[in-house]
Scaffold this motif. Sequence first.
Motif, PDB file in Angstrom:
ATOM      1  N   ARG A 180      40.632  37.887  47.314  1.00  0.00           N
ATOM      2  CA  ARG A 180      40.675  36.461  46.969  1.00  0.00           C
ATOM      3  C   ARG A 180      39.302  36.063  46.429  1.00  0.00           C
ATOM      4  NH1 ARG A 180      44.657  33.074  48.089  1.00  0.00           N
ATOM      5  NH2 ARG A 180      46.431  33.845  49.308  1.00  0.00           N
ATOM      6  N   SER A 181      39.202  36.065  45.127  1.00  0.00           N
ATOM      7  CA  SER A 181      37.927  35.731  44.494  1.00  0.00           C
ATOM      8  C   SER A 181      38.193  35.275  43.062  1.00  0.00           C
ATOM      9  CB  SER A 181      36.995  36.952  44.486  1.00  0.00           C
ATOM     10  OG  SER A 181      35.850  36.696  43.693  1.00  0.00           O
ATOM     11  N   HIS A 182      37.456  34.244  42.669  1.00  0.00           N
ATOM     12  CA  HIS A 182      37.621  33.793  41.287  1.00  0.00           C
ATOM     13  C   HIS A 182      37.145  34.842  40.301  1.00  0.00           C
ATOM     14  CE1 HIS A 182      33.386  32.904  42.096  1.00  0.00           C
ATOM     15  NE2 HIS A 182      33.201  32.878  40.781  1.00  0.00           N
ATOM     16  N   PHE A 183      36.315  35.800  40.765  1.00  0.00           N
ATOM     17  CA  PHE A 183      35.864  36.870  39.884  1.00  0.00           C
ATOM     18  C   PHE A 183      37.018  37.761  39.457  1.00  0.00           C
ATOM     19  CE2 PHE A 183      31.546  36.346  41.980  1.00  0.00           C
ATOM     20  CZ  PHE A 183      30.966  35.773  40.853  1.00  0.00           C
ATOM     21  N   VAL A 184      38.024  37.901  40.346  1.00  0.00           N
ATOM     22  CA  VAL A 184      39.173  38.732  39.997  1.00  0.00           C
ATOM     23  C   VAL A 184      39.919  38.117  38.821  1.00  0.00           C
ATOM     24  CG1 VAL A 184      41.344  39.703  40.810  1.00  0.00           C
ATOM     25  CG2 VAL A 184      39.380  39.614  42.339  1.00  0.00           C
ATOM     26  N   VAL A 185      40.140  36.798  38.890  1.00  0.00           N
ATOM     27  CA  VAL A 185      40.857  36.123  37.814  1.00  0.00           C
ATOM     28  C   VAL A 185      40.072  36.224  36.506  1.00  0.00           C
ATOM     29  CG1 VAL A 185      41.790  33.914  37.033  1.00  0.00           C
ATOM     30  CG2 VAL A 185      41.974  34.574  39.439  1.00  0.00           C
ATOM     31  N   LYS A 186      38.786  35.954  36.561  1.00  0.00           N
ATOM     32  CA  LYS A 186      37.974  36.049  35.352  1.00  0.00           C
ATOM     33  C   LYS A 186      37.985  37.469  34.794  1.00  0.00           C
ATOM     34  CE  LYS A 186      34.117  33.928  34.843  1.00  0.00           C
ATOM     35  NZ  LYS A 186      32.720  33.468  35.019  1.00  0.00           N
ATOM     36  N   SER A 219      21.922  50.384  32.529  1.00  0.00           N
ATOM     37  CA  SER A 219      20.952  50.462  33.618  1.00  0.00           C
ATOM     38  C   SER A 219      21.570  49.950  34.918  1.00  0.00           C
ATOM     39  CB  SER A 219      19.706  49.660  33.251  1.00  0.00           C
ATOM     40  OG  SER A 219      18.803  49.630  34.321  1.00  0.00           O
ATOM     41  N   ARG A 220      22.291  48.852  34.823  1.00  0.00           N
ATOM     42  CA  ARG A 220      22.920  48.299  36.025  1.00  0.00           C
ATOM     43  C   ARG A 220      24.079  49.180  36.495  1.00  0.00           C
ATOM     44  NH1 ARG A 220      23.039  41.770  35.021  1.00  0.00           N
ATOM     45  NH2 ARG A 220      23.958  41.830  37.104  1.00  0.00           N
ATOM     46  N   ARG A 221      24.782  49.774  35.553  1.00  0.00           N
ATOM     47  CA  ARG A 221      25.927  50.609  35.916  1.00  0.00           C
ATOM     48  C   ARG A 221      25.505  51.777  36.807  1.00  0.00           C
ATOM     49  NH1 ARG A 221      27.923  55.163  34.010  1.00  0.00           N
ATOM     50  NH2 ARG A 221      26.447  55.170  32.272  1.00  0.00           N
ATOM     51  N   LYS A 222      24.335  52.345  36.536  1.00  0.00           N
ATOM     52  CA  LYS A 222      23.853  53.449  37.364  1.00  0.00           C
ATOM     53  C   LYS A 222      23.677  52.998  38.820  1.00  0.00           C
ATOM     54  CE  LYS A 222      21.474  55.690  33.509  1.00  0.00           C
ATOM     55  NZ  LYS A 222      20.158  56.070  32.928  1.00  0.00           N
ATOM     56  N   CYS A 223      23.227  51.759  38.998  1.00  0.00           N
ATOM     57  CA  CYS A 223      23.090  51.227  40.362  1.00  0.00           C
ATOM     58  C   CYS A 223      24.455  51.038  41.008  1.00  0.00           C
ATOM     59  CB  CYS A 223      22.327  49.899  40.339  1.00  0.00           C
ATOM     60  SG  CYS A 223      20.667  49.996  39.632  1.00  0.00           S
ATOM     61  N   TYR A 224      25.397  50.531  40.236  1.00  0.00           N
ATOM     62  CA  TYR A 224      26.724  50.263  40.785  1.00  0.00           C
ATOM     63  C   TYR A 224      27.454  51.563  41.141  1.00  0.00           C
ATOM     64  CZ  TYR A 224      25.727  45.714  38.699  1.00  0.00           C
ATOM     65  OH  TYR A 224      25.152  44.522  38.347  1.00  0.00           O
ATOM     66  N   PHE A 229      28.505  43.283  38.607  1.00  0.00           N
ATOM     67  CA  PHE A 229      28.865  44.216  39.677  1.00  0.00           C
ATOM     68  C   PHE A 229      30.344  44.119  40.010  1.00  0.00           C
ATOM     69  CE2 PHE A 229      29.607  44.241  44.351  1.00  0.00           C
ATOM     70  CZ  PHE A 229      29.721  45.615  44.493  1.00  0.00           C
ATOM     71  N   GLN A 230      30.835  42.885  40.164  1.00  0.00           N
ATOM     72  CA  GLN A 230      32.246  42.721  40.502  1.00  0.00           C
ATOM     73  C   GLN A 230      33.133  43.307  39.409  1.00  0.00           C
ATOM     74  OE1 GLN A 230      33.095  41.903  43.354  1.00  0.00           O
ATOM     75  NE2 GLN A 230      31.535  40.584  44.261  1.00  0.00           N
ATOM     76  N   THR A 231      32.735  43.116  38.160  1.00  0.00           N
ATOM     77  CA  THR A 231      33.494  43.687  37.051  1.00  0.00           C
ATOM     78  C   THR A 231      33.508  45.206  37.138  1.00  0.00           C
ATOM     79  OG1 THR A 231      32.925  41.818  35.611  1.00  0.00           O
ATOM     80  CG2 THR A 231      33.624  43.865  34.540  1.00  0.00           C
ATOM     81  N   ASN A 232      32.346  45.771  37.377  1.00  0.00           N
ATOM     82  CA  ASN A 232      32.260  47.226  37.502  1.00  0.00           C
ATOM     83  C   ASN A 232      33.046  47.726  38.698  1.00  0.00           C
ATOM     84  OD1 ASN A 232      30.534  49.573  38.989  1.00  0.00           O
ATOM     85  ND2 ASN A 232      30.515  49.886  36.769  1.00  0.00           N
ATOM     86  N   ALA A 254      23.530  41.914  30.450  1.00  0.00           N
ATOM     87  CA  ALA A 254      24.707  42.770  30.600  1.00  0.00           C
ATOM     88  C   ALA A 254      25.980  41.939  30.615  1.00  0.00           C
ATOM     89  CB  ALA A 254      24.589  43.603  31.870  1.00  0.00           C
ATOM     90  N   MET A 255      25.941  40.768  31.283  1.00  0.00           N
ATOM     91  CA  MET A 255      27.119  39.909  31.321  1.00  0.00           C
ATOM     92  C   MET A 255      27.431  39.360  29.938  1.00  0.00           C
ATOM     93  SD  MET A 255      29.346  39.005  33.526  1.00  0.00           S
ATOM     94  CE  MET A 255      30.783  38.825  32.485  1.00  0.00           C
ATOM     95  N   ALA A 256      26.375  39.013  29.209  1.00  0.00           N
ATOM     96  CA  ALA A 256      26.587  38.527  27.841  1.00  0.00           C
ATOM     97  C   ALA A 256      27.220  39.617  26.989  1.00  0.00           C
ATOM     98  CB  ALA A 256      25.257  38.081  27.241  1.00  0.00           C
TER      99      ALA A 256
END
Length: 1382
Positions: A1042-1048, A969-974, A1021-1024, A949-951
Motif C-alpha cells: 500500500r503505497s502511492h509509489f506503486v501506483v506511480k 550509480s544508484r542502481r549499484k546501491c539498490y 529506489f522504490q522503482t528499482n 536519476a528520477m528525471a
Amino acid sequence: MASVAGPQTPQRLPGGFMQTPATSRQQPASTQRPHIFRQSSTVNPQRSLYNAPSQAGAVVPVQQVSAPVTGTTLPQLSPIERARKTINEALAQEARFLELDQYITQGISSEYDVMGPNTAWSPFQKSEAYDIPDTVLEQYNLAQMSTKMGLFPELSHVWITIDNAFYFWDYKNPNPTISGYEGLTNNITAVKLVKPRVNVFKSHIRHILVIATTVEIIILGVAPAGGAEGINRFDLTETGMSMSVRGIPVNFIVSSNKSGRIFFGGESSNEVYELLYQAQVGWFKSNVSKINHTTTGFKQILPSISFGQHVDQEKIKQMVVDDSRNLIYTLSNLSNIRVFHIKTFNVLELVLNKPRSHITSNLTHMVPRNSELLQPAQFDITSISPIPANETSRLTLQATTNAGCRIFFSATSGYSYYSQNQSSPPTSMQVHHVKFPPPDGPALRSPRTAMVTTGALGQQQPTLDVSSKALIKTHQVYRFSPGFNLFFFRLNLQAQNDQLFMSAPESGRIALGRDSSQVTKYPELGVFLQLGGTVQDVALLTPPFGASSGPPGFGNEMAVQFDQPTTEIAILTSGGIHVMRRRRLVDIFATAIRNGGGDEGLEGQVKLFSSLYGRSETMATALAVACGQGVDTSDLHVSSITDPDILEFARKIFVEFGTGARINDIGMLDHSSLSVENVEPSSRHKGLSLYLERLTRSLWKAQVVKEAIIPTGGVTFQPPLPISRLQEIQKDVNKLSEFLEKNKPFIEGLSGPEALRHATSRVEEVALQGEHQAMHSMSRLIENVIEGIAFVLVLFNERTDEVILSLPEPVRREVKGLTFETLFCSPTGKDLAKELVKAIVNRNIAAGSNVDTIAEALRRRCGSFCSADDVVIFKAQEMLRKASEAGANTERGRASLNESLKLFQKVGGALITEQLQSTVDQYIQLEFFAGAIQLCLDVAKASDPSNRAMAWIEQGCPEMDGKREFFESRRKCYELIHRVIQAVDQASANDPGYVDGQYTAVGRRKSEAYDVIDASQDEVFQTNLYDWYLSQGWSERLLDIRSHFVVKYLERRSKEERDKADLLWNYHARRREFWEAAQVQLHLAKSEFDISLDSRIEYLARARANASTGLGGSVSTYGTPGMTRQQLLREAGDLIEIADIQSDLVQALRSDDRLQGDRRDTVLKELHGKVLAVDQLYNNYIDPAGYYDIALLLFVCANYRSRNDILSTWSSLISREHATATAQRDATQQPWERVAETVRTMGRKLLRAEWVFSPNFLLPLLLRYSFEQQRGVGTPHWVLSIFLDLDIPRETLLGVLELQYYSDEAPFSGRNRRYIATEIVYLVQVWFGETRRAAEGVCGGAEKAPEVAELLRVVRQGGVMSERENEECDVLRGELEAAIRG
C-alpha cells in the motif's frame, strides 16, 4: 444478363471519426493506399493484399520527415579528461617530428646559421675543461717511440700510452691517482675498452681492456676498485689471454657492444681480423685466437707482387661498427668503402664494396659543375660515421670529405630501403644527399637577428653555397645522434693546432614543419671554436640521444630538453680535455632575452623566436625560463639562471605576448550556434601543455610499479624511474603550479569570470569561456600530477612489496598495469591508489600503528588519495572490525555496528562501490540488515543529490543522456539492497517470527529491515525495487504493497509495458477503485501493445462494466486526462461496436480462399490486433475485399448517410450473392433465395438504421433484381415477403410501391407496370387481412383506408393486369370499401 444499375462503391469512406458526417473526399491516386485485391485495370497497377506486389507497382509509404539537424552535441569532457586529451595530443605532436631522411632529402644543401662562440644563439658551449696531470706530461716528454691518447667515457677516464706503458686516470678528479700497466715489452699500437661477451668473465668484470703491441694482443679485466664518494677507481686484472700478431700491424680495434665481438686491422693493409676469445681452453684450440675475414687460405702468406707496375696499396684508414644493423664499415686510404655483415658463429661477410669511382659517379648527377669541393681530383673521404637505425630507416652512413662536405648514403636490400628489421644485408648503397660546408667569410656569419627583417624568417630563402672553403683542411669528423658533428681542420699545413667547427640540426625549425613537404632543407646551427691543441680523441659523455626508440620523433631535442641529460661531448687534445655542452632551446632563449636590450628589444626577440619556432614553442620556452629551467655556462661552470630580470622578462613574454583564443569557424555558416567546443585555445595554453607534457613525458605512459624477479626467487616492485628523478619532476611541476597561481590575475583564462566583462562581442565571450575551460583543465591536471607523484613517493617509502602482495589478486593485477597517466587522470587510477592507501593503512595497523596518525600523514602528503572522508572511512572500518570481533549478538557488537553506520553515513558520498559492497557483506554476515539497507539508501542519495536519476526515469530512460550515469550509480546501491532482502528472507524462512506474542531476534531484524524499506521516500529506489520484485516473479508481493509509489510506478511503466498495465488495473480493482481500473482497461484496449482483438474487446467490456459501477472518481487522470464517466462509457461502447465489425472482418478473411501465403498472415495480424478506425477498415480491407455486408454494418457504426454510396453497396451485395449462387451449380438455394436470405439477415441487423436499411430504395432495388434476373423463377411476391417478415410498416411499403407505379420508369414502364400492380394488390391483401379485426380499423384506419381503396381503383383501371388479377383486385377493393363503410 444485365447488371443492377446504380452508383459504384465509393473509393474512400469520408469522415475520420465515428458518428461524424463528412463530404466525400477523393485522395490523389499517388497517395492512396493500394487495394488488397489486384484489379484488372490498365491505368495504374496496384498492390494486392493477397499477392506479393511487383516492384513496378509497389507503393512506397510516406515517412515522416524529421527536422533538419542543426548541430551535433558532443559528449562534454570533464576538466581532467580534457587535459588528458591535450597532453596526449601534445605527445602525439612531438612524436610526429620528422625522420632524418624526411628533412635530409635527396639532393644538396648548405643551410647554416653560424654563430659566434659566446653569442646567445651558439649551439654549443664549453662547460668544463680539465688539464692533463703533470706527472703524465713528464712521462709523455720522455717517450722514445710513440704515444697515443684516448678517452674511456664509460669510466670517466683518460688513457695514454707511452712506448710500452699504459696509464689511465679519472680526469674529473682534481688530484687523480695515475694507474697503469707496465708489463709489456713492445710498443703499444692500439687500445680499446670493450664490453665483453656474456659468461666469459666473472660478473664483476663489466669491461675488458684490449691492448695491441707490435707483436701481440693481450686482454686485461677492468674491475671497480672502490674509493671515496664521487671518485671512480678501477683496477686492471690479468686474464691470461693473449695472442701473437707478429707481422700484422694493429692500429684499429673496434667492438660490438651488442655481441662483444672484437675486430681489428692496421694501416699497412686492407685486411679485417677478428679476435676470438672464450672462457676455457680447448683440446685443440686456445682461449684466444684470430681469424682473417677478408683473405683466406694460403693467400694470407703470399706477398703482394706488382711485376714492375706501381700500384697504390689500399690500406684501412678507419673502421666503425653499426650495432643497430649488425654492420662494419671500413674506409681505405683510397676513399673506398666496404660494408661487412656481422653474422653469428664468428662469421663476417663482405656484402658491399663502394669504390671511390662509384661515389664520384653518383656525385656528378647531384653536384653542380662549378663546385670545386667534390671534383674527382680533389675528392678524399677523411671520416665515416654510421647513422643508427633507430635514427633513420633510409640513411645508413655519413662520409665526410677533406673539404668538409658530408655525403649521406642510403642503403637498399632488394627493392626496398635497408633497415635493422631485415634479415638480409644491404645489397647497394647510393649517395642520397650532400651537405656543403658553412660560409667561409666572416661577413656571411652575421648574427641571426640581422636575417629577420619583417619578423618572418621563413620568407627568406638562403643561397646555396657549393664553393665554401671554410673546412678545406678537415682531417677528422665525429658524428653523434641526432646529428651533432665535430669537424677538426687546420687553417694551413703549417698550423700546429686544430680548429673545430661544431654543428647541430635546428630542431625547432624542423619541428615547425609538420610534414616533409614543409621542410625541404637541412637547417643547422654552427659555431667555430679554438682548441689550442691537436685532437686526440672525441667521446660522448652522456647516454646517446634519442627522443624516441624509432625514427619518427627521434631527433626532437625540444621534447626531451627537461627529461634527458643535456648532451655533453668530451674532446681530448694535447692540451687537455674540453667538455662541450649542447645548449637547449630554453638556454638559448634565456640568454637571448638577457642580451636582447631590455624592454625595447624584448618584442624583437619574441618575433624572432615565433618566426623561427612558432608561437606555441615560444610560449612553452618562455614558461620554462620563468619557472627556472634555463641554465648558463660561464667561467666553465653550469648554473641555473636565477636573474630576476630574466625571469621577469620570460614571465612578461608568456603573459603578454601569447595569442588569444579564437573561434575555429571552419564549416560554420554563421555564429548562431557558437560553442566552447569550437574554441581554439591560445598559444599560452598550447605552450603550457607542451611544457607540462615535456616535464612528465618520461613517466606519463610508464607503469607506476615495475615488477622484477629476485635472483634468489620471488618478485620485488620498483619505481619505473629513480626516486630522485620522480622528486625532480615533482619539484618542476610544483614550480609551474606556483607560477600559475602567482600570475593567475594576469593570465587570460585563469583570471576568473571578471575577464568576461571586457568581452566586446558574443564571439569574444565564447572564446574567453573556451580559454577558461582549457586553462582550468590544465590547472586541475597539474594538481593531480603533484599529488600523484607524492603518492608514489609515499608508496615506495613503505614496504612496497608487502603492500602490493597484500592486495587481492584482481586488484594487484590492475595495480601492476597502472600507469601514471591513469593515476593522474582516471577514476580507475584514483580507486587503485585508494586501494593501495587502504593496504598501507592496514599494514601499519597490523604493525600496531595508530590509524589516525597514519591517515593524517597520508592526507597531508596526498589529500586526493587520502582525504578527510577517507580518514572517517578508515575509522568506520575499524569499528566494523571491532563489531565482528565482539560478536553480532553482544551489546558491544551492536553498539559498534551502529557507530560504524553513523560514520559511514557521514561520508556516504565518498564511499566507492567496492567499499560499500564489502561493508554490506559484513553487515549481512552480522545480520545488521536494517543498517545495510539504510547505508545503501544514504549512499545512493549522496551520489545523486539533485535527483537526476528520477528525471531520467520520467523522461523515458533515454540511452544517450548524461543523467543515466546517475541512475547507474544508484542502481549499484539498490542491487546491494536486493542482496540484503534475499538474506533477510533466507534467514527468516524457518523462523516463526513471533513467540508468545513477542518478536524473535530474526523476526525483529526482518521487521526493522522492511520498516526501512517502507519508510523510504526514495522513488528511484522504490522503482528499482518494484522492477526487481517483478523480475523475481513476485507480482503478488507488489500488489499487496500500500503505497502511492506503486501506483506511480505502474502508471509510468504501463504506458510501455502491457503486464504493468494489467497489474495496475488489478491493483485498483483489489482496492475497489473501479473507475480507475476502467481507465486503465480502456487505455489497454486502445494501446499499441501486441494484444489480440478478442482481448481488446474483453478489456472494453470490463472498462464499460467498471465505469458503470459508479465507484471511484468521476474525471479521468489516466489515459485521456479530463475524460468524464459518460465519455468513457460512450467511447468504450463505440469501440466495442467497431471491434465487433473488425472481428467479423477477421472471420471473413480467414475463410476467404483468395487470401494466401505470407500476405494472409500479414493481413490477419494487422486486423487481429489494435481496433482500427472505420476509414482504415473500409478503405484498406472491406471495400477492396468486396465485403459489402460488413460495409453496411460499418456505415451504421460510422453514422454514414450517403444515399448513393449505401445504394451502391446494396447493389454490389445483391450482385455478389447472385453471382455466388449462380456459380454453385449443385447449390441447394436458388439465387433469389440466397439474395432474400442475405437481405433478411442484414435487415435484422440494420433495422434501427433506417438510412442504411430503407424500403424507399431497397424495395425498388430488389424488385428490379427480381424482374431482370429472377423473372418467373422465384415464388410470387418473395421480395415483399422479406420486408413483411421484418415487420416493416405496410403503409411504408405501399407508399414505395405506389411511387414506383406512378413513376413509370424502366424497367417498370408500359405493360411492365403489371408487376408493380400485382405487388400492390398482394400487399393490400396482406395488410387487409392483418387489420380486419383491428380496433383501429383496416389498412391504417379511416384516414388511410380510403386512399388504399383509391389506389386499388387506379391500378384496376390501368389495364396492365390480367383478367384474373383484375377480378382479385375488384374483390379486394369491394371488401375494403365495405369495411370502411361498415
